[in-house]
Motif scaffolding. Structure first.
Motif, PDB file in Angstrom:
ATOM      1  N   TYR A 188       0.811  -1.220   0.000  1.00 49.28           N
ATOM      2  CA  TYR A 188       0.000   0.000   0.000  1.00 49.28           C
ATOM      3  C   TYR A 188       0.848   1.275   0.000  1.00 49.28           C
ATOM      4  O   TYR A 188       0.387   2.341   0.395  1.00 49.28           O
ATOM      5  N   LEU A 206      -0.143   7.317  -6.078  1.00 51.19           N
ATOM      6  CA  LEU A 206      -1.454   7.902  -5.771  1.00 51.19           C
ATOM      7  C   LEU A 206      -2.571   7.162  -6.498  1.00 51.19           C
ATOM      8  O   LEU A 206      -3.617   6.850  -5.922  1.00 51.19           O
ATOM      9  N   ARG A 247      -3.120   3.887  -4.822  1.00 52.06           N
ATOM     10  CA  ARG A 247      -3.811   3.998  -3.533  1.00 52.06           C
ATOM     11  C   ARG A 247      -5.314   4.186  -3.716  1.00 52.06           C
ATOM     12  O   ARG A 247      -6.104   3.810  -2.871  1.00 52.06           O
ATOM     13  N   ARG A 248      -5.700   4.791  -4.855  1.00 52.81           N
ATOM     14  CA  ARG A 248      -7.124   4.980  -5.092  1.00 52.81           C
ATOM     15  C   ARG A 248      -7.848   3.667  -5.293  1.00 52.81           C
ATOM     16  O   ARG A 248      -9.054   3.579  -5.072  1.00 52.81           O
ATOM     17  N   VAL A 275      -7.472  -0.171   2.652  1.00 57.74           N
ATOM     18  CA  VAL A 275      -6.490  -0.759   3.560  1.00 57.74           C
ATOM     19  C   VAL A 275      -6.923  -0.662   5.015  1.00 57.74           C
ATOM     20  O   VAL A 275      -7.283   0.411   5.501  1.00 57.74           O
ATOM     21  N   GLU A 315     -18.464  10.690  10.947  1.00 60.98           N
ATOM     22  CA  GLU A 315     -17.525  11.762  10.552  1.00 60.98           C
ATOM     23  C   GLU A 315     -16.147  11.194  10.222  1.00 60.98           C
ATOM     24  O   GLU A 315     -15.471  11.677   9.302  1.00 60.98           O
ATOM     25  N   TYR A 373     -14.657  11.708   6.512  1.00 61.35           N
ATOM     26  CA  TYR A 373     -13.367  12.397   6.351  1.00 61.35           C
ATOM     27  C   TYR A 373     -12.520  11.661   5.313  1.00 61.35           C
ATOM     28  O   TYR A 373     -11.972  12.272   4.382  1.00 61.35           O
ATOM     29  N   PHE A 374     -12.447  10.346   5.438  1.00 70.01           N
ATOM     30  CA  PHE A 374     -11.655   9.574   4.480  1.00 70.01           C
ATOM     31  C   PHE A 374     -12.301   9.590   3.099  1.00 70.01           C
ATOM     32  O   PHE A 374     -11.597   9.580   2.083  1.00 70.01           O
ATOM     33  N   ALA A 433     -13.829  12.119   1.801  1.00 70.01           N
ATOM     34  CA  ALA A 433     -13.434  13.387   1.188  1.00 70.01           C
ATOM     35  C   ALA A 433     -11.987  13.317   0.704  1.00 70.01           C
ATOM     36  O   ALA A 433     -11.650  13.826  -0.360  1.00 70.01           O
ATOM     37  N   LEU A 434     -11.125  12.657   1.501  1.00 68.70           N
ATOM     38  CA  LEU A 434      -9.722  12.552   1.092  1.00 68.70           C
ATOM     39  C   LEU A 434      -9.573  11.639  -0.138  1.00 68.70           C
ATOM     40  O   LEU A 434      -8.640  11.790  -0.916  1.00 68.70           O
ATOM     41  N   GLN A 435     -10.513  10.711  -0.300  1.00 65.57           N
ATOM     42  CA  GLN A 435     -10.486   9.855  -1.490  1.00 65.57           C
ATOM     43  C   GLN A 435     -11.062  10.582  -2.700  1.00 65.57           C
ATOM     44  O   GLN A 435     -11.045  10.045  -3.811  1.00 65.57           O
ATOM     45  N   GLY A 436     -11.575  11.791  -2.485  1.00 72.15           N
ATOM     46  CA  GLY A 436     -12.064  12.589  -3.602  1.00 72.15           C
ATOM     47  C   GLY A 436     -13.547  12.434  -3.879  1.00 72.15           C
ATOM     48  O   GLY A 436     -14.039  12.903  -4.900  1.00 72.15           O
ATOM     49  N   LEU A 437     -14.291  11.762  -2.979  1.00 72.44           N
ATOM     50  CA  LEU A 437     -15.736  11.634  -3.179  1.00 72.44           C
ATOM     51  C   LEU A 437     -16.416  12.961  -2.855  1.00 72.44           C
ATOM     52  O   LEU A 437     -15.973  13.670  -1.953  1.00 72.44           O
ATOM     53  N   ARG A 485     -14.158   3.029   6.883  1.00 72.43           N
ATOM     54  CA  ARG A 485     -13.466   4.177   6.286  1.00 72.43           C
ATOM     55  C   ARG A 485     -12.454   3.723   5.243  1.00 72.43           C
ATOM     56  O   ARG A 485     -12.145   4.459   4.312  1.00 72.43           O
ATOM     57  N   LYS A 526      -7.711  20.827  -2.622  1.00 65.18           N
ATOM     58  CA  LYS A 526      -8.973  20.468  -1.995  1.00 65.18           C
ATOM     59  C   LYS A 526      -8.708  19.563  -0.794  1.00 65.18           C
ATOM     60  O   LYS A 526      -9.357  19.700   0.251  1.00 65.18           O
ATOM     61  N   THR A 576      -9.733  19.894   3.092  1.00 65.76           N
ATOM     62  CA  THR A 576     -10.437  18.839   3.841  1.00 65.76           C
ATOM     63  C   THR A 576      -9.750  18.583   5.184  1.00 65.76           C
ATOM     64  O   THR A 576     -10.400  18.503   6.229  1.00 65.76           O
ATOM     65  N   ARG A 612     -12.592  21.284  13.115  1.00 63.70           N
ATOM     66  CA  ARG A 612     -13.781  20.719  13.744  1.00 63.70           C
ATOM     67  C   ARG A 612     -13.387  19.924  14.988  1.00 63.70           C
ATOM     68  O   ARG A 612     -13.986  20.084  16.055  1.00 63.70           O
ATOM     69  N   ILE A 643      -2.431   6.619   3.975  1.00 61.04           N
ATOM     70  CA  ILE A 643      -2.720   5.657   2.913  1.00 61.04           C
ATOM     71  C   ILE A 643      -3.694   6.251   1.897  1.00 61.04           C
ATOM     72  O   ILE A 643      -3.843   5.756   0.799  1.00 61.04           O
ATOM     73  N   ASN A 644      -4.337   7.358   2.260  1.00 64.58           N
ATOM     74  CA  ASN A 644      -5.237   8.006   1.310  1.00 64.58           C
ATOM     75  C   ASN A 644      -4.445   8.580   0.142  1.00 64.58           C
ATOM     76  O   ASN A 644      -3.282   8.951   0.296  1.00 64.58           O
ATOM     77  N   PRO A 645      -5.069   8.656  -1.050  1.00 64.34           N
ATOM     78  CA  PRO A 645      -4.349   9.124  -2.237  1.00 64.34           C
ATOM     79  C   PRO A 645      -4.177  10.640  -2.224  1.00 64.34           C
ATOM     80  O   PRO A 645      -4.714  11.338  -3.078  1.00 64.34           O
ATOM     81  N   VAL A 646      -3.457  11.125  -1.227  1.00 64.69           N
ATOM     82  CA  VAL A 646      -3.233  12.560  -1.073  1.00 64.69           C
ATOM     83  C   VAL A 646      -1.746  12.776  -0.821  1.00 64.69           C
ATOM     84  O   VAL A 646      -1.182  12.117   0.037  1.00 64.69           O
TER      85      VAL A 646
END
Lengths: 245, 391
Positions: A48, A70, A73-74, A78, A93, A97-98, A100-104, A145, B2, B6, B13, B220-223
């Protein structure tokens, strides 16, 4: 699909992973089985893209993980060994949060979270802050998440660690559902019952190397043992009860 | 970008739900500086001031032997207390602070034009009494000098004969400048609000995130990691800035309770100070927060981060101490030194002196560059594998 070829990784002078190759296919559950300290977590961390292999290559759905971390990872969901949650956020929440970080976007995130809350039977904890969650509730939230972006490949590091019997059974059922949906599921464990109950393919790792790779029938045959546990012990080079000393 | 936003929103928050962050950023940070400062000023300046204005209570023994003297002393602020039997004992037992005894032969000596004696009875080991005794001595000397001059004049001599040397003191400090010297610590108190405002968020979102095992899932997020770091930096900076803004307001309010007018000082703690100081300190907020994030990212645990950041709080004290002990003339290059530049500008602002645009620009630019440098260093530590897997 996840393909690992000739992975090496050492920390200082210690060889944690010493030439690991295997393939985890779509629509199958693959188990990385090995004693504590065999290099399972380090292998997963390379898959990963948290760690960079010293040598070797990783391809996820045909993409080179070192060239396109990147993008890779999408396509990964994991559940790492570290599964801390944000205590002052609710389970929902945490999951969103995750997302949003995945771009949803917001609507997608909400829909996916609702679906996972349903699938993991988290209705009564979803709006609660995660401080004070039980181990089982924490793992559920962490899995939700990790899968919020509906990844094609799912990696889980010792997923049933610390879970009671009921939670373990529910989790196995959930993983079988992922397999039925054609996902590639790869989990690491040191528990024999886990692989016996769940995995289509077993990759046995000991001292940083792959010592056997196949279905549980193939492994029993290879080791010449009736019992999978005995086969495992023989394959990782331990003496089995009844052997001459 | 973005993703950075986030992370920023989530950190804000979560922090708004954290009592420690709220207390630090919105209560302790803004109020600690002004309160300490107000107390300091009240204690040190206020007490001296009160004393100088208040009548000086003195037990006078034998006042009837020198009525003129006692009258003159009263005009200078002495409050006459009735005599006691044994003044030495009374002072030793701390029943009275200060006594003045006019000797039995005072009248005879005075009328004969000889030196007449009075005695001051006090305990010099008591700090309070010492100040009072100095005040009374000054009054007596004043009276003596005046009468000495009169006696010389009566004998046809110039008083100058008896005073061959006169020292004239000309203090060129304007009232504002004298105030700012007193208030040399004020800029540090303001910088402290920036430090305290961001400290918990910086620790919690880096060292804390790692300690609670949520850093690995996050990464691990694609950021890209610098986006994550940027979000955390922005959140830290916002809380720091809130602390600074509230702190400036608190200083404005505290300014009303400072006895600056009585001291003949004026300190430009008006709305203009707030409006100029806030944007002026913005680059410093970014620098301080970058430093805090960097230090907290290097620390192996929350406790370690707290220790390091606690020590780091003392760094901005250096320019304050140097400037208050060694009065240096501000050179242009000094504005290019982060912290020092802001300190100098704040002091000019407090003295209501004009600020040079070039100096302000130089100070802002240098501080922003330093902030960027620290951010890049923090990014490097975030890109390293050691962040998650300590080697």
């Amino acid at each position: 699909m996840i393909e690992a070829r000739g992975l090496y990784k050492s920390f200082g002078g210690l060889k944690a992973v010493d030439g690991v190759s295997f393939v985890a296919r779509d629509g199958e559950i693959t188990g990385l089985l090995g004693p504590n300290g065999a290099g399972k977590t380090t292998t997963l961390r390379m898959l990963y893209t948290l760690l960079r292999p010293d040598a070797g290559s990783i391809h996820v759905d045909g993409r080179d993980a070192q060239l396109e971390p990147l993008a890779v990872r999408r396509t990964l969901g994991v559940l790492p060994d570290a599964r801390g949650l944000y205590r002052r956020l609710s389970a929902r929440e945490n999951i969103e949060y995750f997302a949003a970080l995945q771009g949803l976007d917001r609507a997608q995130a909400r829909a996916r979270t609702d679906a996972l809350v349903e699938a993991l039977a988290m209705q009564d904890i979803a709006e609660r802050r995660t401080a004070g969650f039980s181990q089982g509730e924490r793992v559920k939230t962490a899995i939700a998440r990790a899968l919020v972006h509906d990844p094609r490949n799912v990696l889980l590091d010792e997923p049933t660690n610390g879970l009671d019997v009921a939670s373990t059974r529910a989790l196995r059922e959930f993983l079988r559902g992922l397999k039925a949906a054609g996902r590639c599921v790869l989990l690491s464990t040191h528990l024999m019952q886990e692989v016996a109950a769940l995995c289509d393919r077993i990759v046995i790792i000991a001292r940083g190397r792959v010592v056997a790779d196949g279905s549980s029938d193939e492994l029993r045959r290879q080791a010449g043992e009736q019992n999978l546990e005995d086969a495992f012990m023989r394959l990782i080079g331990e003496r089995v009860a009844g052997d001459a000393p | 970008m973005k993703a950075a936003f986030t992370v920023f929103l989530k950190e804000c928050r979560e922090s708004l739900r954290d009592r420690r962050v709220l207390i630090n950023s919105l209560v302790l940070g803004p109020l600690l500086g002004p309160l300490i400062f107000l107390l300091m000023v009240r204690l040190v300046v206020g007490r001296e001031l009160e004393k100088a204005e208040q009548p000086l209570p003195v037990v006078v023994i034998g006042a009837e032997r020198a009525p003129d003297l006692v009258d003159a002393l009263r005009q200078m602020g002495l409050r006459q207390l009735p005599p006691v039997a044994d003044p030495e004992l009374a002072v030793r037992e701390q029943r009275i602070d200060l006594a003045l005894r006019v000797g039995a032969d005072f009248g005879a000596n005075w009328r004969a034009g000889r030196s007449a004696q009075v005695e001051l009875i006090y305990d010099s080991s008591r700090r309070e009494a010492q100040g009072d005794a100095e005040r009374l001595r000054a009054m007596l000397e004043n009276y003596g000098r005046r009468n000495g001059a009169l006696r010389l004049l009566a004998r046809g001599l110039s008083p100058g004969v008896a005073t061959p040397l006169v020292v004239a003191t000309r203090d060129t400090a304007t009232p504002q400048a004298r105030g700012a010297l007193l208030f040399a610590m004020l800029p540090y108190m303001l910088v402290l609000t920036i430090f305290i405002g961001g400290i918990w968020l910086a620790i919690d979102s880096t060292a804390g995130e790692r300690e609670r095992q949520s850093l690995e899932p996050l990464l691990i997020n694609p950021v890209p990691r610098d986006r994550i770091l940027l979000g955390k930096l922005m959140a830290t900076a916002v809380f720091s800035l809130a602390s600074l803004g509230l702190g400036l307001l608190a200083f404005l309010l505290a300014g009303r309770f400072m006895p600056t007018a009585e001291l003949g000082l004026s300190l430009a703690l008006g709305p203009r100070f707030l409006l100029v100081a806030l944007p002026m300190l913005l680059p410093l907020v970014l620098l301080v927060c970058s430093a805090q994030i960097l230090i907290a990212a290097f620390a192996r645990s929350v406790r370690e981060a707290q220790t390091y950041l606690g020590l780091a709080q003392l760094v901005p004290l250096i320019p304050s101490v140097v400037l208050s002990v060694v009065p240096v003339k501000a050179q242009l290059w000094m504005y290019a030194v982060p912290l020092l530049g802001q300190q100098l500008s704040l002091m000019r602002l407090l003295r209501a002196e004009p600020l040079a645009g070039l100096a302000l620009a130089l100070s802002a630019l240098a501080t922003l560059l330093a902030a960027l440098g620290l951010f890049l260093l923090a990014r490097r530590s975030y890109e390293s594998e050691q962040l998650v897997v300590p080697g």
